[in-house]
Design a protein around this motif. Structure first.
Motif, PDB file in Angstrom:
ATOM      1  N   ILE A 167     -18.834 -32.478 -18.179  1.00  0.00           N
ATOM      2  CA  ILE A 167     -19.059 -31.434 -19.173  1.00  0.00           C
ATOM      3  C   ILE A 167     -17.733 -31.192 -19.879  1.00  0.00           C
ATOM      4  O   ILE A 167     -16.735 -30.834 -19.243  1.00  0.00           O
ATOM      5  N   TYR A 168     -17.727 -31.415 -21.191  1.00  0.00           N
ATOM      6  CA  TYR A 168     -16.496 -31.306 -21.973  1.00  0.00           C
ATOM      7  C   TYR A 168     -16.391 -29.947 -22.656  1.00  0.00           C
ATOM      8  O   TYR A 168     -17.382 -29.395 -23.145  1.00  0.00           O
ATOM      9  N   PHE A 169     -15.164 -29.437 -22.704  1.00  0.00           N
ATOM     10  CA  PHE A 169     -14.901 -28.154 -23.357  1.00  0.00           C
ATOM     11  C   PHE A 169     -13.429 -28.087 -23.733  1.00  0.00           C
ATOM     12  O   PHE A 169     -12.613 -28.888 -23.269  1.00  0.00           O
ATOM     13  N   ASN A 170     -13.091 -27.155 -24.588  1.00  0.00           N
ATOM     14  CA  ASN A 170     -11.706 -26.927 -24.979  1.00  0.00           C
ATOM     15  C   ASN A 170     -11.196 -25.646 -24.341  1.00  0.00           C
ATOM     16  O   ASN A 170     -11.933 -24.658 -24.234  1.00  0.00           O
ATOM     17  N   ALA A 171      -9.934 -25.658 -23.937  1.00  0.00           N
ATOM     18  CA  ALA A 171      -9.369 -24.473 -23.286  1.00  0.00           C
ATOM     19  C   ALA A 171      -7.862 -24.466 -23.417  1.00  0.00           C
ATOM     20  O   ALA A 171      -7.225 -25.520 -23.494  1.00  0.00           O
ATOM     21  N   GLY A 172      -7.301 -23.272 -23.443  1.00  0.00           N
ATOM     22  CA  GLY A 172      -5.871 -23.128 -23.248  1.00  0.00           C
ATOM     23  C   GLY A 172      -5.609 -23.289 -21.757  1.00  0.00           C
ATOM     24  O   GLY A 172      -6.261 -22.630 -20.939  1.00  0.00           O
ATOM     25  N   PHE A 173      -4.687 -24.159 -21.391  1.00  0.00           N
ATOM     26  CA  PHE A 173      -4.524 -24.489 -19.973  1.00  0.00           C
ATOM     27  C   PHE A 173      -4.229 -23.259 -19.118  1.00  0.00           C
ATOM     28  O   PHE A 173      -4.642 -23.177 -17.957  1.00  0.00           O
ATOM     29  N   ASN A 174      -3.517 -22.284 -19.681  1.00  0.00           N
ATOM     30  CA  ASN A 174      -3.155 -21.093 -18.903  1.00  0.00           C
ATOM     31  C   ASN A 174      -4.375 -20.258 -18.529  1.00  0.00           C
ATOM     32  O   ASN A 174      -4.331 -19.470 -17.571  1.00  0.00           O
ATOM     33  N   GLU A 175      -5.482 -20.429 -19.275  1.00  0.00           N
ATOM     34  CA  GLU A 175      -6.702 -19.688 -18.959  1.00  0.00           C
ATOM     35  C   GLU A 175      -7.327 -20.161 -17.653  1.00  0.00           C
ATOM     36  O   GLU A 175      -8.188 -19.481 -17.091  1.00  0.00           O
ATOM     37  N   LEU A 176      -6.896 -21.327 -17.177  1.00  0.00           N
ATOM     38  CA  LEU A 176      -7.460 -21.894 -15.955  1.00  0.00           C
ATOM     39  C   LEU A 176      -6.463 -21.855 -14.806  1.00  0.00           C
ATOM     40  O   LEU A 176      -6.616 -22.566 -13.816  1.00  0.00           O
ATOM     41  N   VAL A 177      -5.447 -21.012 -14.952  1.00  0.00           N
ATOM     42  CA  VAL A 177      -4.430 -20.840 -13.910  1.00  0.00           C
ATOM     43  C   VAL A 177      -4.452 -19.390 -13.447  1.00  0.00           C
ATOM     44  O   VAL A 177      -4.340 -18.475 -14.259  1.00  0.00           O
ATOM     45  N   THR A 178      -4.612 -19.182 -12.145  1.00  0.00           N
ATOM     46  CA  THR A 178      -4.610 -17.815 -11.610  1.00  0.00           C
ATOM     47  C   THR A 178      -3.275 -17.441 -10.975  1.00  0.00           C
ATOM     48  O   THR A 178      -3.026 -16.270 -10.700  1.00  0.00           O
ATOM     49  N   ASN A 179      -2.420 -18.440 -10.713  1.00  0.00           N
ATOM     50  CA  ASN A 179      -1.142 -18.217 -10.023  1.00  0.00           C
ATOM     51  C   ASN A 179      -1.343 -17.650  -8.622  1.00  0.00           C
ATOM     52  O   ASN A 179      -0.430 -17.033  -8.063  1.00  0.00           O
TER      53      ASN A 179
END
Length: 274
Positions: A167-179
């Motif tokens: 499943i392809y999508f666009n995202a800012g990479f930081n949106e997928l980082v919780t730290n």
């Protein structure tokens, strides 16, 4: 008249230790973005920023210190400047209003990503029948029998070498980082006109379709990929598409598990252990 100002009053309320041009971004560093997603933190980015902007920070810090010293010397407070030099330096850093990390992220474009539900489609002429391939895709996407059959068949027929369901999508990479690996996302939901592909990273082939879906998967970080960082990037090397090609896929992450039934919990457990 006696000067009653504190040394703190000579430090501007807001200073800029960095100058960030709007053209400075991370678009050419998708490998770095991928690393941050893999490790679920921004440490590698912080290291890169520290290395890249250390000299600029030092130059601006010295310039501001010189300006403060000049003012304090004129007012006969040179000894006080020297006495509180370290404290003045620290206060300047505290009042810095520019963060190169935030600016780089803000200036960067969204990147092509895909989520793999963990399903492989066999080569069309081989061990797996066309009907079975269609069934596996429908089951994974939680489609009813007969729903979008024409599109699913189109996908299978054109992905003749088989491959991974994505499943392809666009995202800012930081949106997928919780730290915080102890409090990672639990779900990822895709909705809208979702781009579904079968892509083969071994021989550089594949095909994709758009389906109006609303589907939620357990979030498994190891199944999240930056497309440019896999062998034979489907978007660029296989299809030569622009960055916006999968904008139609809407997505969101969540911290709650998928459903609350024993059956759904078992599905999540199976996905997490595969």
């Amino acid at each position: 008249m006696k000067n009653t100002k504190s040394w703190k009053d000579y430090v501007p309320q807001s200073v800029s230790l960095y100058y960030m041009d709007y053209r400075e971004n991370l678009d050419e560093y998708e490998d770095l973005q991928d690393r941050c997603i893999r490790e679920n933190n921004l440490e590698k980015l912080y290291e890169r920023v520290l290395e890249r902007y250390r000299e600029q920070e030092a130059d601006n810090l010295l310039r501001i210190l010189d300006e403060i010293k000049e003012t304090m010397v004129i007012e006969g407070r040179q000894e006080e400047f020297e006495k509180y030099y370290n404290e003045i330096t620290e206060l300047i850093r505290q009042r810095n209003d520019t963060d190169p990390t935030d600016s780089l992220i803000k200036n960067s474009s969204a990147i092509n990503m895909f989520y793999s539900p963990g399903i492989e489609i066999e080569e069309h002429i081989g061990r797996e029948s066309r009907a079975m391939s269609c069934y596996k895709i429908r089951r994974t996407l939680k489609l009813k029998k007969g729903q979008f059959d024409t599109l699913i068949e189109e996908l299978v027929d054109n992905a003749i070498y088989g491959g991974e369901l994505r499943i392809y999508f666009n995202a800012g990479f930081n949106e997928l980082v919780t730290n915080d690996n102890g409090n990672d996302f639990r779900t990822i939901r895709f909705h809208g006109d979702v781009i579904v592909a079968v892509a083969n990273s071994f021989n550089g082939s594949g095909y994709h379709i758009s389906l109006p879906l609303n589907i939620t998967f357990p979030f498994v970080r190891d199944r999240l990929f930056v497309d440019s960082q896999v062998r034979y990037s489907y978007a660029t090397e296989v299809c030569g598409m622009c960055r916006e090609w999968c904008d139609s896929t809407s997505w969101e992450t969540g911290y709650k598990t998928v459903g609350n039934t024993g059956r759904n919990r078992q599905k999540e457990k199976t996905l997490l252990t595969n």
